[in-house]
Design a protein around this motif. Structure first.
Motif, short mmCIF file in Angstrom:
data_model
loop_
_atom_site.label_atom_id
_atom_site.label_comp_id
_atom_site.label_asym_id
_atom_site.label_seq_id
_atom_site.Cartn_x
_atom_site.Cartn_y
_atom_site.Cartn_z
N GLY A 1 0.80 -1.21 0.00
CA GLY A 1 0.00 0.00 0.00
C GLY A 1 0.83 1.27 0.00
O GLY A 1 2.03 1.25 0.26
N ASP A 2 0.13 2.35 -0.29
CA ASP A 2 0.79 3.64 -0.41
C ASP A 2 1.48 4.08 0.86
O ASP A 2 2.45 4.83 0.83
N SER A 3 0.97 3.65 2.00
CA SER A 3 1.56 4.09 3.26
C SER A 3 2.25 2.96 4.02
O SER A 3 2.88 3.20 5.04
N GLY A 4 2.13 1.73 3.56
CA GLY A 4 2.75 0.60 4.26
C GLY A 4 2.05 0.21 5.53
O GLY A 4 2.62 -0.47 6.38
N SER A 5 0.80 0.60 5.68
CA SER A 5 0.11 0.48 6.97
C SER A 5 0.00 -0.93 7.53
O SER A 5 -0.05 -1.11 8.74
N CYS A 6 -0.02 -1.96 6.68
CA CYS A 6 -0.11 -3.32 7.21
C CYS A 6 1.23 -3.84 7.72
O CYS A 6 1.27 -4.78 8.50
N SER A 7 2.30 -3.23 7.30
CA SER A 7 3.62 -3.66 7.77
C SER A 7 3.96 -3.07 9.13
O SER A 7 4.70 -3.67 9.90
N TRP A 8 3.43 -1.89 9.44
CA TRP A 8 3.82 -1.20 10.67
C TRP A 8 3.51 -1.97 11.94
O TRP A 8 4.37 -2.05 12.83
N PRO A 9 2.32 -2.58 12.11
CA PRO A 9 2.08 -3.33 13.34
C PRO A 9 3.07 -4.50 13.52
O PRO A 9 3.49 -4.78 14.65
N LEU A 10 3.44 -5.15 12.43
CA LEU A 10 4.41 -6.25 12.51
C LEU A 10 5.79 -5.74 12.90
O LEU A 10 6.47 -6.32 13.75
N LEU B 1 9.92 7.67 5.67
CA LEU B 1 9.83 8.54 6.85
C LEU B 1 9.33 7.77 8.06
O LEU B 1 9.90 7.86 9.15
N THR B 2 8.26 7.01 7.88
CA THR B 2 7.73 6.21 8.99
C THR B 2 8.73 5.15 9.41
O THR B 2 8.99 4.97 10.61
N ARG B 3 9.33 4.46 8.45
CA ARG B 3 10.34 3.44 8.76
C ARG B 3 11.48 4.04 9.57
O ARG B 3 11.88 3.50 10.60
N ASP B 4 12.00 5.18 9.12
CA ASP B 4 13.16 5.79 9.76
C ASP B 4 12.83 6.39 11.12
O ASP B 4 13.61 6.28 12.07
N LEU B 5 11.66 7.02 11.25
CA LEU B 5 11.23 7.61 12.51
C LEU B 5 11.18 6.57 13.62
O LEU B 5 11.53 6.82 14.76
N LYS C 1 12.90 3.77 13.60
CA LYS C 1 14.18 3.04 13.62
C LYS C 1 14.04 1.58 13.17
O LYS C 1 14.59 0.67 13.76
N TRP C 2 13.28 1.39 12.07
CA TRP C 2 13.05 0.04 11.53
C TRP C 2 13.87 -0.21 10.28
O TRP C 2 13.56 -1.15 9.52
N GLN C 3 14.92 0.55 10.02
CA GLN C 3 15.69 0.41 8.79
C GLN C 3 16.24 -1.01 8.60
O GLN C 3 16.31 -1.50 7.47
N LYS C 4 16.63 -1.67 9.67
CA LYS C 4 17.21 -3.02 9.55
C LYS C 4 16.15 -4.11 9.48
O LYS C 4 16.46 -5.25 9.17
N LYS C 5 14.90 -3.78 9.76
CA LYS C 5 13.82 -4.78 9.77
C LYS C 5 12.87 -4.66 8.60
O LYS C 5 12.18 -5.61 8.27
N ALA C 6 12.80 -3.46 7.97
CA ALA C 6 11.86 -3.23 6.87
C ALA C 6 12.63 -3.05 5.57
O ALA C 6 13.51 -2.20 5.48
N THR C 7 12.30 -3.87 4.58
CA THR C 7 12.93 -3.76 3.27
C THR C 7 11.85 -3.43 2.25
O THR C 7 10.87 -4.18 2.11
N LEU C 8 12.03 -2.32 1.55
CA LEU C 8 11.06 -1.90 0.53
C LEU C 8 11.48 -2.42 -0.83
O LEU C 8 12.65 -2.30 -1.22
N HIS C 9 10.52 -3.01 -1.53
CA HIS C 9 10.73 -3.53 -2.88
C HIS C 9 9.67 -2.90 -3.78
O HIS C 9 8.64 -2.43 -3.30
N GLY C 10 9.88 -2.96 -5.06
CA GLY C 10 8.89 -2.50 -6.02
C GLY C 10 7.80 -3.54 -6.18
O GLY C 10 7.56 -4.37 -5.31
N ALA C 11 7.17 -3.52 -7.33
CA ALA C 11 6.07 -4.44 -7.61
C ALA C 11 6.57 -5.87 -7.76
O ALA C 11 7.71 -6.12 -8.15
#
Length: 159
Positions: A70-79, A104-108, A110-120
């Motif tokens: 999703g556009d905001s990654g909202s389903c990943s944040w609780p995990l 911004l949400t990932r970095d705020l 401090k999830w840089q090492k746990k969240a990996t963003l990929h394209g489609a």
């Protein structure tokens, strides 16, 4: 322009989401929150169940794949708030503006090492290669409705 306060969420552990929050009214004149990038209040709470589902899959920290993040990654944040590793796949992350809100949400938080963003997700074997040395994927969330490019990838998959 200017600064805007992040939205504080409490699904899993407390975390902040960098988003613009607006109040609008639906047909019945009830107030309804809209968030930009595009998540409505009724869509955000759908994702609150994912940490609970993850607890069925593992007693500790696990690996989740979020296809159609999703556009905001909202389903990943609780995990991520509970310490799980999440690979987020979304076609919109090719857009630098959309990607920057998620980062911004990932970095705020401090999830840089746990969240990996990929394209489609595509029909090539990128995902297969990416996870070929992974012993277990604990949670696979697929939300690809009304996206022809995603539906084409999963058209030949049978449950």
């Amino acid at each position: 322009g200017g600064d805007f306060p992040p939205v504080r969420r409490h699904a899993g552990y407390q975390y902040d989401v960098c988003t613009f929050q607006m109040l609008t009214f639906k047909d019945d004149s009830e107030p309804f929150k809209i968030f930009l990038p595009s998540d409505d209040q009724d869509k955000i709470v759908e994702c609150d169940v994912l940490p609970w589902l993850m607890r069925f899959a593992t007693d500790g920290l696990g690996l989740a794949i979020d296809i159609g993040a999703g556009d905001s990654g909202s389903c990943s944040w609780p995990l991520l708030s509970e310490g799980h590793e999440v690979h987020m796949f979304e076609s919109g992350y090719a857009n630098p503006v959309e990607r920057s809100f998620v980062e911004l949400t990932r970095d705020l938080n401090k999830w840089q090492k746990k969240a990996t963003l990929h394209g489609a997700v595509t029909g090539d074997s990128y995902i297969e290669r990416l996870f070929e040395n992974t012993s277990k994927i604990h949670l696979l969330k697929i939300d690809v409705d009304d996206r022809e490019d995603y539906e084409a990838v999963f058209a030949g998959v049978t449950p």
